[in-house]
Design a protein around this motif. Structure first.
Motif, PDB file in Angstrom:
ATOM      1  N   SER A 127      69.981  -9.181 -83.891  1.00 37.70           N
ATOM      2  CA  SER A 127      69.695 -10.611 -84.048  1.00 37.70           C
ATOM      3  C   SER A 127      69.749 -11.028 -85.513  1.00 37.70           C
ATOM      4  CB  SER A 127      68.307 -10.930 -83.504  1.00 37.70           C
ATOM      5  OG  SER A 127      68.262 -10.724 -82.117  1.00 37.70           O
ATOM      6  N   PRO A 128      70.277 -12.213 -85.777  1.00 38.56           N
ATOM      7  CA  PRO A 128      70.277 -12.695 -87.159  1.00 38.56           C
ATOM      8  C   PRO A 128      68.859 -12.995 -87.633  1.00 38.56           C
ATOM      9  CG  PRO A 128      71.164 -14.362 -85.660  1.00 38.56           C
ATOM     10  CD  PRO A 128      70.893 -13.137 -84.841  1.00 38.56           C
ATOM     11  N   VAL A 129      68.602 -12.699 -88.887  1.00 40.59           N
ATOM     12  CA  VAL A 129      67.285 -12.949 -89.467  1.00 40.59           C
ATOM     13  C   VAL A 129      67.444 -13.533 -90.867  1.00 40.59           C
ATOM     14  CG1 VAL A 129      66.128 -11.101 -88.177  1.00 40.59           C
ATOM     15  CG2 VAL A 129      67.109 -10.623 -90.407  1.00 40.59           C
ATOM     16  N   LYS A 130      66.418 -14.212 -91.311  1.00 38.95           N
ATOM     17  CA  LYS A 130      66.378 -14.715 -92.683  1.00 38.95           C
ATOM     18  C   LYS A 130      65.145 -14.110 -93.353  1.00 38.95           C
ATOM     19  CE  LYS A 130      68.804 -19.034 -92.162  1.00 38.95           C
ATOM     20  NZ  LYS A 130      68.838 -20.447 -92.531  1.00 38.95           N
ATOM     21  N   THR A 131      65.397 -13.149 -94.227  1.00 40.56           N
ATOM     22  CA  THR A 131      64.310 -12.510 -94.960  1.00 40.56           C
ATOM     23  C   THR A 131      64.763 -12.320 -96.405  1.00 40.56           C
ATOM     24  OG1 THR A 131      65.069 -10.253 -94.584  1.00 40.56           O
ATOM     25  CG2 THR A 131      63.649 -11.208 -92.887  1.00 40.56           C
ATOM     26  N   ILE A 132      63.842 -11.959 -97.274  1.00 38.03           N
ATOM     27  CA  ILE A 132      64.237 -11.704 -98.653  1.00 38.03           C
ATOM     28  C   ILE A 132      64.867 -10.314 -98.809  1.00 38.03           C
ATOM     29  CG2 ILE A 132      62.564 -13.284 -99.665  1.00 38.03           C
ATOM     30  CD1 ILE A 132      60.833 -10.789-100.295  1.00 38.03           C
ATOM     31  N   ALA A 133      64.718  -9.487 -97.766  1.00 36.94           N
ATOM     32  CA  ALA A 133      65.315  -8.147 -97.794  1.00 36.94           C
ATOM     33  C   ALA A 133      65.669  -7.738 -96.387  1.00 36.94           C
ATOM     34  CB  ALA A 133      64.324  -7.162 -98.398  1.00 36.94           C
ATOM     35  N   TRP A 134      66.602  -6.784 -96.272  1.00 32.50           N
ATOM     36  CA  TRP A 134      67.074  -6.141 -95.041  1.00 32.50           C
ATOM     37  C   TRP A 134      68.510  -6.307 -94.855  1.00 32.50           C
ATOM     38  CZ3 TRP A 134      65.625  -2.438 -91.803  1.00 32.50           C
ATOM     39  CH2 TRP A 134      66.296  -2.304 -90.580  1.00 32.50           C
TER      40      TRP A 134
END
Length: 134
Positions: A127-134
């Motif tokens: 799944s697409p995610v929006k995080t500052i890392a990964w």
């Protein structure tokens, strides 16, 4: 640790340590540097034994470069791991490589396998995610 003023552990130029912790905790064995395939056999073998892996199972693969291992070396190792898993009749359905958990001046690799027992787990990983890392 920078404030201590000395390394948390020391390895010779041609030495590796299996199982070392992210903060320099000691591993279970030190030995001379080995080719990627032999490292992959050691680590993959221990994980597959713990999983009691059986042909036909599906796995997610995460290879972490610790911060100082070049991406090309991570890909060579990943290819060796994927080959070993394929030879065991296991299907690698998800792969992720890079520096995800790092430590100062830490060269090495960590290998994580996750048995995909539910299709929702694979869907979550992809799944697409929006995080500052990964």
């Amino acid at each position: 640790v920078p404030e201590v003023g000395k390394p948390g552990f020391v390895l010779a130029e041609d030495e590796i340590e299996y199982g070392i912790g992210i903060h320099g905790e000691p591993g279970y064995r030190k030995e001379s540097m080995q080719p990627s395939r032999q490292l992959a056999e050691e680590l993959t073998g221990k994980l597959l034994e713990a999983f009691e892996a059986k042909s036909g199972e599906r796995y997610a693969l995460l290879i972490n470069g610790m911060g100082a291992t070049p991406l090309m070396e991570q890909y060579v190792f990943a290819n060796d791991v994927a080959s070993i898993l394929g030879d065991a009749g296991l299907d690698v359905v998800y792969r992720k490589l890079g520096n995800y958990m790092t430590s100062i001046d830490m060269a090495g690799l960590s290998l994580t396998l996750m048995k995909i027992e539910d299709e929702a787990w694979l869907e979550a990983l992809e799944s697409p995610v929006k995080t500052i890392a990964w």
